[in-house]
Design an enzyme around this catalytic site. Structure first.
Site, PDB file in Angstrom:
ATOM      1  NE  ARG C  89      -3.891  -2.217   2.231  1.00 47.82           N
ATOM      2  CZ  ARG C  89      -3.723  -3.466   2.716  1.00 47.82           C
ATOM      3  NH1 ARG C  89      -2.597  -3.798   3.310  1.00 47.82           N
ATOM      4  NH2 ARG C  89      -4.683  -4.363   2.586  1.00 47.82           N
ATOM      5  CG  ASN C 121      -4.353   2.026   2.159  1.00 47.35           C
ATOM      6  OD1 ASN C 121      -4.288   2.004   3.377  1.00 47.35           O
ATOM      7  ND2 ASN C 121      -5.158   1.238   1.459  1.00 47.35           N
ATOM      8  NE  ARG C 152      -9.680  -7.994   3.561  1.00 50.19           N
ATOM      9  CZ  ARG C 152      -9.224  -6.828   3.086  1.00 50.19           C
ATOM     10  NH1 ARG C 152      -8.123  -6.290   3.573  1.00 50.19           N
ATOM     11  NH2 ARG C 152      -9.870  -6.203   2.126  1.00 50.19           N
ATOM     12  CG  HIS C 176      -4.484  -1.309   6.492  1.00 46.64           C
ATOM     13  ND1 HIS C 176      -5.135  -2.518   6.472  1.00 46.64           N
ATOM     14  CD2 HIS C 176      -4.897  -0.657   5.350  1.00 46.64           C
ATOM     15  CE1 HIS C 176      -5.909  -2.596   5.398  1.00 46.64           C
ATOM     16  NE2 HIS C 176      -5.771  -1.494   4.702  1.00 46.64           N
TER      17      HIS C 176
END
Lengths: 304, 304, 304, 304
Positions: C89, C121, C152, C176
């Protein structure tokens, strides 16, 4: 923050509060009632449900002093116990008037400047008393009026014609009481006006209008109160206000022509009744509306 | 078509029905009660609301004969009027037993083969009576049990620590009654277990557990019934069943170890209790659970 | 009035807007994007849907100047097209930074003083840039962080154990991005901790954690973007803010210990991150968290 | 169990699926698409969101073989990329026809016997092809038709008169395409018919009708597809079917008079189009409807 107050936590007020909580319609909900044990019990019961709901509402018992910054106050106080089977909602007038004047004065003192939605009966008169006591502009104070009777008309017509009541257009106009009437010229179902509906379905209009008019008493006779439909009516109006929807709805609003609160359709938005208009009616319906307005005045004199 | 029956339309049953309708959870909802006037009044009140709702539910009064093809039946019948302040839910046992046996037999005769969710008290015993009377497999019959007491524990802990009760993990285990207990080893809040919570917040665990345990009576003392939280508990379980969610929930389910219905967590899905498992507990908690199971047996003998 | 702004109306921003509208979460929704045709088209598409919805939301294209009085702004701008399959990202960092600095400065100029929720991001870094550019207190600016990765993880564990992911407790912590990790000591499913789950189900923890970590890229590889889960993550956080829920959620918030934005659980309410706390972790997890914080710093230097 | 299949997971199909999941409208949702990577990515993205939602839906990619017991199938397949700005939906006909015939045959082979709701364009013709290919009764196969154009008419009139589009009554009739028309005799807003609205508001009817008619292309020009409004239209029809609502809605249904699928209002319930009726129209509107039906036939010949 969306903040709503409900004043009068009987069957109706508690159900109003319940719908608001279940829908997550408010961020803060203040329950006001003169019986501290009952209102504390309901507030606790609601908070016990909080972990089971998908939205968060802060619910607590309070007083009108907590309603200064409320967006909406809903008045559900009343003396349903005074009503006799087949009786008249005016029976509550004498008992409700001083309480309503007190709540209205208290709201004024608290500086409440939101929208006041009135369920308390006889709703057309009580709404007027609230408007005077709070000193709020007439548009910020309105009653549920024949919104509920209109829902009942849709129920009766929907069941008669075997269609969803949401597919029925039309209004019960006038007093939320005996002098209300079905404005048949406003009724439309699956594209048909009332003449063609009569022709096709042999409708007994008097029976249908009467079923709608006395629907509340049919429910009342079975359980000594009504709560679900009236509470949904009030909350759906609150939702129109909160979201500034500018949606058409039939409510008891101040009508300069009749110098009275009475139900005809209006546009509901953030400031309450944000627009009114002349509903096209037949001459007979115009007369019936005038007579209903007269009946409100006459009964106010009789019962007070 | 999703079809639900509610048996016993008092405060709880009517509120259960209301939530189902407001959420559009069922396509058909059958209300069953021995008082035909009350149930007809509620059904009419709900149908009066239909044009105000965003989903369609067909609501009508009926009998157990209408429940042959119901997906779920919720039993909310009871004799709340027999309960004394600070009393015991077993006070209802004698009055509820013959009615429950009759409803169970009637459901069996009707061929009902869905999931039966029991609210009626004393729920652990009544659920067992229902299972025998209907002849349904034990997984298809379960009670709300301490699901509600657990919600109350979350309310008390959430208010104590000033967090949303949905952020509280943990269980009240055992009888939905006096012998239930907070299983502190299962409690976790914002990542902290009970020892670290005690250290940081000086929690009075006995007071907290007691507030949860007697929460129902606090509500009861204020309004002579409880309805909102218990109804949401029952409907949220019904939703897990309808959607075959396989979600963990604490319910009163048959436990072979105790030869009794009693509340520990289980997995809820389309067939009811679709999976059980051994909850890791401390030795003290294991003893408390056994004592609670014993209390159910003992009180059943005492009160019946 | 509840007012929300969404900045960046690509796949994610449009889906965020859609959920807000479908839930009636805001009364006014302002869509901001540098492509006037795309944002006007989405606004019109949403308004075309208005008569089909049960709530009213005023939706329109606008600029940051319209966001002065917004309760919440959600940043969904980005350059997903720069991401390569299996990529990082951080690839978006260089392109997103000047845009984010501009939007942040514009929000500051407009006097925005609500909560800024960042999806853009690499979210941990971008959130920090936003905080500096807007000059808002750190609590009022937070990122979705590993809230989505945690969802998730719940999906993978739920499918592995055949339970609803809502029944899975536990967190993905840290960046993340690649250096995130499953904090197994925080995982609990149907009352079992990770040791007992491993023993019973022979779980391959590395595979599970990796499936959660790369879940976004699995979706990305199939459709070149991800939108549904991340949009629900952002909106559910917005709902916690609007209702002042004080709910635990894992978000990327400023952590003084790491002098960086990074994801650990926090309490979310009206003012954004209203409370933080030390999550009890194992020594290995503490190290992994520090390493993840280091990785954020290192990659920021590498990519900028 | 409520089971829905969506065939064609492009922008529209994915948004249809999203709304179904977000509303918890189905218990099982099967996504069918010829591109296995795209459909698997969407299914995974939806499952990643599962722990963030308040209801449970089992979502997975599948084939028409999985739709044997589906209550509803929604066809959203198409070739939007073939459409030119200002173009005609018939441009898709040649490409969509063989795919639709295949899907229809596959559904027949699978034994699907639910309701098929068609979005695929040109919808009036494609719906007819589906009906023949599936062999289902005409009432069980209908298209979204001018339901969406009607929503656009309500948007345009609502914005013109500054009222919520939900307060606008009236229909766009005929082809979901160029030959459709606003049936002004059916329009009513806040109790006023079109003549009185013209008099009061100086409406430019041609412009209004055209804005509604080309609304889809306005959206299309800005983002190369339309998805939100059409998806809500399809799902709201699915909801009427699932709940057997018997609600009036305008859909493309088979009209024996025109020997074609074309949009006029009908009653929608569990069996699809459960009742049709003659909509009272002016002579000019009757002609326009006939011309629209003729246009569908003519264009089918031209484009196929």
């Amino acid at each position: 923050m969306r903040k709503i107050g409900v004043v009068g936590i009987g069957h109706v007020g508690a159900t109003v509060a319940h719908i608001i909580i279940a829908q997550g319609l408010a961020d803060e909900l203040v329950l006001v009632d003169k019986n501290p044990d009952k209102v504390a019990a309901d507030a606790l019961d609601f908070r016990d449900a909080a972990s089971l709901l998908s939205t968060h509402v802060s619910v607590h018992a309070g007083t009108t002093d907590d309603l200064t910054d409320a967006d909406i106050v809903i008045s559900a106080l009343g003396h349903i116990d005074l009503i006799k089977p087949g009786g008249d909602r005016f029976t509550e007038l004498k008992a409700n008037t001083p309480e309503v004047q007190q709540v209205g004065a208290d709201l004024k003192k608290a500086g409440f400047n939101g929208v006041l939605i009135v369920i308390s009966n006889p709703v057309d008169v009580i709404t007027g008393i609230y408007q005077k006591a709070t000193g709020l502009p007439t548009n910020q104070v309105f009653g549920t009026g024949t919104y509920l009777d209109t829902a009942r008309l849709k129920r009766v017509l929907g069941e008669t014609l075997h269609v969803d009541p949401r597919s029925v257009q039309g209004y019960m106009l006038g007093e939320h009481g005996d002098s209300q009437f079905a404005a048949w010229s406003t009724v439309k179902i699956i594209g048909q006006d009332i003449q063609s509906l009569i022709a096709q379905h042999h409708l007994d209009l008097d029976k249908i209008a009467n079923d709608a008019r006395v629907g509340g008493f049919t429910v009342f006779n079975g359980k000594k109160y009504t709560n679900f439909a009236i509470a949904h009516a009030a909350v759906s109006l609150a939702q129109l206000v909160l979201s500034d929807a500018r949606n058409e709805a039939i409510v008891s609003h101040y009508d300069d022509k009749f110098k009275s609160y009475i139900s005809t359709p209006a546009i509901i938005g953030r400031a309450g009744v944000v627009q009114t208009f002349d509903l096209p009616l037949t001459p007979d319906e115009e007369i019936a509306l005038q007579q209903s307005a007269d009946a409100i005045v006459q009964k106010t004199a009789d019962y007070l």
